[in-house]
Write a protein that holds these residues in place. Structure first.
Motif, mmCIF file in Angstrom:
data_model
loop_
_atom_site.group_PDB
_atom_site.id
_atom_site.type_symbol
_atom_site.label_atom_id
_atom_site.label_comp_id
_atom_site.label_asym_id
_atom_site.label_seq_id
_atom_site.Cartn_x
_atom_site.Cartn_y
_atom_site.Cartn_z
ATOM 1 N N TRP A 113 0.973 -0.970 0.005
ATOM 2 C CA TRP A 113 -0.018 -0.257 0.092
ATOM 3 C C TRP A 113 0.911 1.249 0.067
ATOM 4 C CZ3 TRP A 113 -0.898 3.633 4.165
ATOM 5 C CH2 TRP A 113 -2.081 4.408 4.042
ATOM 6 N N VAL A 116 -1.588 6.751 0.035
ATOM 7 C CA VAL A 116 -2.382 7.745 -0.686
ATOM 8 C C VAL A 116 -3.929 7.763 -0.224
ATOM 9 C CG1 VAL A 116 -2.960 8.451 -3.069
ATOM 10 C CG2 VAL A 116 -0.709 7.400 -2.619
ATOM 11 N N ALA A 117 -4.294 9.020 -0.261
ATOM 12 C CA ALA A 117 -5.736 8.992 -0.290
ATOM 13 C C ALA A 117 -6.446 9.813 -1.152
ATOM 14 C CB ALA A 117 -6.189 9.459 1.280
ATOM 15 N N VAL A 118 -7.740 9.478 -1.459
ATOM 16 C CA VAL A 118 -8.438 10.411 -2.431
ATOM 17 C C VAL A 118 -9.469 10.993 -1.922
ATOM 18 C CG1 VAL A 118 -9.736 10.336 -4.899
ATOM 19 C CG2 VAL A 118 -7.771 8.946 -4.368
ATOM 20 N N ASN A 119 -9.682 12.517 -1.858
ATOM 21 C CA ASN A 119 -10.668 13.153 -1.236
ATOM 22 C C ASN A 119 -12.224 12.855 -2.210
ATOM 23 O OD1 ASN A 119 -12.542 15.181 -0.926
ATOM 24 N ND2 ASN A 119 -11.215 16.628 -0.413
ATOM 25 N N PRO A 120 -13.002 12.549 -1.557
ATOM 26 C CA PRO A 120 -14.072 11.869 -2.242
ATOM 27 C C PRO A 120 -15.104 13.037 -2.703
ATOM 28 C CG PRO A 120 -14.587 11.604 0.015
ATOM 29 C CD PRO A 120 -13.194 12.063 -0.175
ATOM 30 N N ASN A 122 -13.761 16.251 -4.118
ATOM 31 C CA ASN A 122 -13.187 16.678 -5.344
ATOM 32 C C ASN A 122 -12.490 15.867 -6.335
ATOM 33 O OD1 ASN A 122 -10.899 16.672 -4.027
ATOM 34 N ND2 ASN A 122 -10.716 18.656 -3.612
ATOM 35 N N GLY A 123 -12.313 14.481 -5.703
ATOM 36 C CA GLY A 123 -11.381 13.578 -6.419
ATOM 37 C C GLY A 123 -9.744 13.656 -6.395
ATOM 38 N N ARG A 124 -9.387 14.671 -5.664
ATOM 39 C CA ARG A 124 -7.983 14.916 -5.634
ATOM 40 C C ARG A 124 -7.337 13.966 -4.730
ATOM 41 N NH1 ARG A 124 -5.113 20.519 -3.109
ATOM 42 N NH2 ARG A 124 -3.035 19.872 -3.686
ATOM 43 N N SER A 125 -6.267 13.649 -5.139
ATOM 44 C CA SER A 125 -5.288 12.623 -4.607
ATOM 45 C C SER A 125 -4.363 13.197 -3.775
ATOM 46 C CB SER A 125 -4.528 11.749 -5.493
ATOM 47 O OG SER A 125 -3.518 10.756 -5.042
ATOM 48 N N TYR A 126 -4.273 12.768 -2.338
ATOM 49 C CA TYR A 126 -2.969 13.257 -1.243
ATOM 50 C C TYR A 126 -2.049 11.905 -1.235
ATOM 51 C CZ TYR A 126 -6.376 17.310 -0.838
ATOM 52 O OH TYR A 126 -6.937 18.110 -1.047
ATOM 53 N N LYS A 127 -0.851 12.447 -1.103
ATOM 54 C CA LYS A 127 0.152 11.347 -0.967
ATOM 55 C C LYS A 127 0.878 11.859 0.487
ATOM 56 C CE LYS A 127 1.549 10.417 -5.837
ATOM 57 N NZ LYS A 127 0.644 11.359 -6.298
#
Length: 159
Positions: A113, A116-120, A122-127
């Motif tokens: 894994w 990384v998470a995706v903001n539901p 706006n769909g923006r990905s955060y590392k």
């Protein structure tokens, strides 16, 4: 009864004083004296040693996950959010492999894994940078320990 009172009081005092530790901050001008040192790769994460600010165990080993894009060209000024994973008593000690119990974030990273998470919304990905310190003693971390380790990480990584 009176004859046992004072020896019992002294024994209680000695027991309490031995179980306490004095915490000292190893800070100079607001930053930690020693910096995190890398010692190798364990479970896809860097094994590092960080100062704790405690005189009884001045350093602790830890695992550090950096996003794959952390060292890529063009990302030199980008900072990343930090996850500090403070695991339970089963992971304490000096064997870094104890951090890889089922359900721990270190185990998830070791199994592939990427943090990384995706903001539901706006769909923006955060590392994320993930820091997993291993407490070498049984009574756990204090706020001073966490502040000292965090100051060291902020001084050495783009958080």
């Amino acid at each position: 009864m009176r004859k046992l009172f004072f020896p019992a009081l002294i024994a209680l005092f000695l027991f309490c004083s031995l179980s306490c530790t004095k915490e000292t901050s190893q800070m100079v001008n607001g930053s930690a004296i020693s910096s995190a040192t890398q010692t190798g790769l364990v479970g896809r994460q860097q094994q590092i040693t960080v100062p704790t600010g405690d005189y009884t165990y001045p350093t602790s080993q830890a695992l550090l996950w950096l996003p794959k894009c952390y060292n890529k060209a063009g990302k030199a000024d980008k900072s990343f959010p930090l996850i500090i994973a403070l695991d339970g008593t089963g992971e304490q000690g000096t064997d870094i492999n104890a951090l890889f119990h089922t359900g721990t974030i270190a185990k998830h990273i070791a199994d592939g894994w990427d943090a990384v998470a995706v903001n539901p919304v706006n769909g923006r990905s955060y590392k994320f940078i993930v820091f997993t310190p291993q407490c070498p003693v049984q009574w756990g971390w204090s706020s001073l320990h966490i502040k000292t380790m965090l100051a060291n990480l902020e001084a050495n990584y783009r958080i």
